[in-house]
Write an enzyme that holds these catalytic residues in place. Structure first.
Site, PDB file in Angstrom:
ATOM      1  N   ASP A 115       0.797  -1.226   0.000  1.00  0.00           N
ATOM      2  CA  ASP A 115       0.000   0.000   0.000  1.00  0.00           C
ATOM      3  C   ASP A 115       0.835   1.284   0.000  1.00  0.00           C
ATOM      4  O   ASP A 115       0.641   2.149  -0.858  1.00  0.00           O
ATOM      5  CB  ASP A 115      -0.970  -0.037   1.187  1.00  0.00           C
ATOM      6  CG  ASP A 115      -1.909   1.149   1.211  1.00  0.00           C
ATOM      7  OD1 ASP A 115      -1.474   2.249   1.592  1.00  0.00           O
ATOM      8  OD2 ASP A 115      -3.089   0.976   0.851  1.00  0.00           O
TER       9      ASP A 115
ATOM     10  N   PRO B 209      -5.468   2.742  -0.443  1.00  0.00           N
ATOM     11  CA  PRO B 209      -5.376   2.014  -1.719  1.00  0.00           C
ATOM     12  C   PRO B 209      -5.731   0.536  -1.591  1.00  0.00           C
ATOM     13  O   PRO B 209      -6.399  -0.030  -2.464  1.00  0.00           O
ATOM     14  CB  PRO B 209      -3.911   2.213  -2.125  1.00  0.00           C
ATOM     15  CG  PRO B 209      -3.561   3.540  -1.537  1.00  0.00           C
ATOM     16  CD  PRO B 209      -4.258   3.554  -0.204  1.00  0.00           C
ATOM     17  N   ASP B 210      -5.312  -0.096  -0.494  1.00  0.00           N
ATOM     18  CA  ASP B 210      -5.699  -1.489  -0.248  1.00  0.00           C
ATOM     19  C   ASP B 210      -7.211  -1.634  -0.222  1.00  0.00           C
ATOM     20  O   ASP B 210      -7.783  -2.535  -0.854  1.00  0.00           O
ATOM     21  CB  ASP B 210      -5.141  -1.960   1.102  1.00  0.00           C
ATOM     22  CG  ASP B 210      -3.820  -2.700   0.971  1.00  0.00           C
ATOM     23  OD1 ASP B 210      -3.569  -3.311  -0.069  1.00  0.00           O
ATOM     24  OD2 ASP B 210      -3.030  -2.646   1.939  1.00  0.00           O
ATOM     25  N   PHE B 211      -7.863  -0.753   0.521  1.00  0.00           N
ATOM     26  CA  PHE B 211      -9.304  -0.902   0.697  1.00  0.00           C
ATOM     27  C   PHE B 211     -10.079  -0.439  -0.523  1.00  0.00           C
ATOM     28  O   PHE B 211     -11.150  -0.971  -0.827  1.00  0.00           O
ATOM     29  CB  PHE B 211      -9.756  -0.186   1.976  1.00  0.00           C
ATOM     30  CG  PHE B 211      -9.442  -0.993   3.199  1.00  0.00           C
ATOM     31  CD1 PHE B 211     -10.394  -1.811   3.765  1.00  0.00           C
ATOM     32  CD2 PHE B 211      -8.168  -0.994   3.746  1.00  0.00           C
ATOM     33  CE1 PHE B 211     -10.100  -2.607   4.862  1.00  0.00           C
ATOM     34  CE2 PHE B 211      -7.849  -1.774   4.836  1.00  0.00           C
ATOM     35  CZ  PHE B 211      -8.831  -2.588   5.407  1.00  0.00           C
TER      36      PHE B 211
END
Length: 407
Positions: free
Chosen positions: A144, A172-174
């Site tokens: 991330d 960004p991950d989520f």
């Protein structure tokens, strides 16, 4: 079965090869909606997040527990011919395969889209990666914050004149997790309508860039990167944190002229409405520092809590800046929304999770299973896919159970 106990994705079977965060959070969204998500894990260590961080409960990583509920876990050595063949056999009866390995890994393992499609033409095969499946960065080791750096998010975050700062949460991950779940759901709908499976992919980079809208238009039109403004906004003023007399901060957001006028009246400063430096948002943006000096001095007259109550009553968007623990444990709206749920885990006891963010009033989310222990459901799942006891024992590296025994 009671209709309300059937989730929107009940009946779909997903083979989940994902590890760490973006993939597992994407599949937990699908699992919450009723999909049967089978987490296929490396036999010895399992998902990398099982051993990540510094907080464990009875040997179970808090990070893993946060993002893997409603799934079943099996151990399968995909590097062995026996494990690969077992996976492909399972894929014949699955609806979705999800993976987030570094691009090229599934090809080397022999479980790529073409290999699965040859066994199951209707499969939806979804990939999520840091930068995309191809391109100059595809093979980079990344997570991330690496993506935050590349996408420009880190550069635009931080105090004016200060250093770039990593976002406080892995957005960004989520974002990629949400896009992954969205893409899979849309692909399943397409299959229902048109009778064909397909491959889909998304990336943390795509999610990060998408989350910057409308900064993209402002940046490309002006030819300049966004400045670091702390909690401030590049195109709306006043729109930032302010400090009350008690040292606490609150955020005020005047993103329309109505809210700006409401703020001035609530402060008893109607003179600001006719001050040519502040007439219209473009003027306020150009003169933000002069306006902030006035507002900062005004807000130091009372506590942050006073200002939130006073300004809210005047219809000005504002809120106390509270810490994350307070938000999770004391905020009345978060409690009213049932945003934190408890699940009973076989080893860790009662664990807390953030609830599914979408409420289905006709087919509500159910928290059916605690995050699984490594390989907890191996024999159960393989038997459902038609594997004989001898085959299951061989895959698990044990002797077959005697007649009448449970494996």
């Amino acid at each position: 079965m009671d209709k309300k106990q059937v989730g929107p994705l009940s009946g779909y079977r997903i083979l989940d090869l994902t590890v760490m965060t973006a993939g597992p959070v994407g599949t937990v969204l699908l699992a919450d909606l009723g999909a049967d998500v089978i987490k296929v894990e490396e036999p010895k260590a399992g998902d990398l997040s099982r051993n990540l961080g510094n907080q464990f409960v009875e040997g179970e990583s808090v990070q893993f527990l946060s993002q893997n509920r409603n799934k079943r876990s099996i151990r399968l050595d995909l590097k062995s011919p026996k494990g690969r063949d077992a996976f492909l056999r399972m894929a014949e009866h699955a609806d979705v395969v999800v993976e987030n390995f570094r691009p090229g890994t599934v090809d080397r393992l022999g479980i790529d889209y073409e290999a699965v499609k040859a066994r199951n033409p209707m499969i939806v095969y979804a990939s999520v990666s840091a930068f995309g499946q191809t391109g100059p960065y595809a093979a980079w080791p990344a997570n991330d914050p690496i993506v935050q750096a590349v996408a420009g998010l880190m550069d635009m975050t931080g105090e004016a004149g200060g250093n770039p700062v990593r976002l406080g949460a892995p957005l960004p991950d989520f974002g990629a997790a949400a896009l992954l779940a969205f893409g899979i759901s849309a692909a399943l709908l397409h299959r229902e309508r048109h009778g064909e499976g397909q491959r889909i992919d998304t990336s943390l980079l795509s999610a990060a860039l998408f989350s910057t809208i409308p900064r993209d238009g402002e940046t490309l039109r002006s030819g300049k990167a966004p400045e670091r403004l702390g909690s401030g906004h590049p195109t709306m003023v006043p729109y930032r944190n302010y400090q009350g007399s008690d040292g606490r901060y609150f955020f005020a957001a005047c993103f329309t002229e109505k809210f700006w006028q409401n703020l001035c009246r609530a402060l008893g400063r109607k003179d600001l409405l006719s001050d040519e430096r502040f007439v219209g948002n473009p003027a306020r943006t150009a003169n933000r520092h002069a306006l902030d000096v006035i507002l900062e001095q005004q807000f130091l007259l009372h506590t942050a809590e006073y200002w939130v109550a006073h300004l809210s009553a005047a219809d000005v968007p504002c809120a106390i800046v509270q810490d994350y623990h307070t938000a999770l444990t004391q905020d009345p709206q978060i409690a009213h929304n049932h945003a934190v749920v408890e699940i009973e885990h076989p080893l860790a006891g009662r664990v807390t999770n953030i609830a599914s963010p979408v409420n289905f009033h006709g087919s509500p989310v159910a928290y059916r299973r605690a995050p699984p222990t490594l390989g907890q459901h191996t024999a159960e799942v393989l038997a459902e896919f038609g594997f004989a006891e001898e085959e299951i024992a061989a895959l698990e590296g044990r002797e077959p159970a005697a007649v009448g025994e449970k494996s």
